[in-house]
Design a protein around this motif. Sequence first.
Motif, PDB file in Angstrom:
ATOM      1  N   UNK A   1       0.826  -1.209   0.000  1.00 11.37           N
ATOM      2  CA  UNK A   1       0.000   0.000   0.000  1.00 11.37           C
ATOM      3  C   UNK A   1       0.859   1.258   0.000  1.00 11.37           C
ATOM      4  N   UNK A   2       1.949   1.251   0.738  1.00  7.76           N
ATOM      5  CA  UNK A   2       2.843   2.410   0.809  1.00  7.76           C
ATOM      6  C   UNK A   2       3.365   2.787  -0.575  1.00  7.76           C
ATOM      7  N   UNK A   3       3.730   1.788  -1.360  1.00  4.52           N
ATOM      8  CA  UNK A   3       4.258   2.041  -2.703  1.00  4.52           C
ATOM      9  C   UNK A   3       3.157   2.603  -3.602  1.00  4.52           C
ATOM     10  N   UNK A   4       1.996   1.979  -3.575  1.00  2.00           N
ATOM     11  CA  UNK A   4       0.871   2.463  -4.383  1.00  2.00           C
ATOM     12  C   UNK A   4       0.506   3.886  -3.981  1.00  2.00           C
ATOM     13  N   UNK A   5       0.469   4.148  -2.687  1.00  2.00           N
ATOM     14  CA  UNK A   5       0.140   5.484  -2.194  1.00  2.00           C
ATOM     15  C   UNK A   5       1.100   6.551  -2.688  1.00  2.00           C
ATOM     16  N   UNK A   6       2.374   6.216  -2.730  1.00  2.00           N
ATOM     17  CA  UNK A   6       3.367   7.186  -3.210  1.00  2.00           C
ATOM     18  C   UNK A   6       3.204   7.445  -4.707  1.00  2.00           C
ATOM     19  N   UNK A   7       2.931   6.385  -5.467  1.00  2.00           N
ATOM     20  CA  UNK A   7       2.786   6.537  -6.918  1.00  2.00           C
ATOM     21  C   UNK A   7       1.506   7.302  -7.241  1.00  2.00           C
ATOM     22  N   UNK A   8       0.402   6.867  -6.658  1.00  2.00           N
ATOM     23  CA  UNK A   8      -0.899   7.484  -6.965  1.00  2.00           C
ATOM     24  C   UNK A   8      -1.054   8.830  -6.266  1.00  2.00           C
ATOM     25  N   UNK A   9      -0.744   8.865  -4.998  1.00  2.00           N
ATOM     26  CA  UNK A   9      -0.964  10.085  -4.216  1.00  2.00           C
ATOM     27  C   UNK A   9       0.057  11.182  -4.451  1.00  2.00           C
ATOM     28  N   UNK A  10       1.321  10.779  -4.582  1.00  2.00           N
ATOM     29  CA  UNK A  10       2.388  11.765  -4.716  1.00  2.00           C
ATOM     30  C   UNK A  10       2.876  11.926  -6.156  1.00  2.00           C
ATOM     31  N   UNK A  11       2.446  11.023  -7.029  1.00  2.00           N
ATOM     32  CA  UNK A  11       2.814  11.135  -8.437  1.00  2.00           C
ATOM     33  C   UNK A  11       4.262  10.818  -8.751  1.00  2.00           C
ATOM     34  N   UNK A  12       4.898  10.008  -7.919  1.00  2.00           N
ATOM     35  CA  UNK A  12       6.296   9.668  -8.197  1.00  2.00           C
ATOM     36  C   UNK A  12       6.365   8.367  -8.991  1.00  2.00           C
ATOM     37  N   UNK A  13       7.429   8.152  -9.739  1.00  2.00           N
ATOM     38  CA  UNK A  13       7.573   6.916 -10.523  1.00  2.00           C
ATOM     39  C   UNK A  13       7.645   5.680  -9.618  1.00  2.00           C
ATOM     40  N   UNK A  14       7.123   4.558 -10.086  1.00  2.00           N
ATOM     41  CA  UNK A  14       7.148   3.339  -9.280  1.00  2.00           C
ATOM     42  C   UNK A  14       8.537   2.914  -8.829  1.00  2.00           C
TER      43      UNK A  14
END
Length: 112
Positions: free
Chosen positions: A42-55
């Motif tokens: 979830x932390x990884x998905x949250x950073x990608x979706x929420x913060x817009x950073x590359x996977x």
Amino acid sequence: MNIPTEHQVIRHNGQPVAVVVPYAEYVRTFGGQAAPEPTVPHDVVGRVVGDGIPPCRAWREHLGLTQAEVASRMGITQSAYAQMETPDARLRPATRRRIAAALGVAVEQLDL
């Protein structure tokens, strides 16, 4: 009119990104087994979706690695790897496989 639904669509910037289904349907679909691998925390998905950073950056930070460490594992310079983490980077499949291997994840886990 409010109609009860069994599925919840999760959206980001107006676009659907995930669907939540009832557990009973999940069990019917996957035969009561664990979620098909590979999974993404979830932390990884949250950073990608929420913060817009590359996977690849989200995974690297989740794993507590520096750019220099990942670059060393790939046999390249830190600055070369940093370019791969830019939001507009268009990575070749071979490069994605190398990054996944350096991070210790499946290449499919970079597909967010």
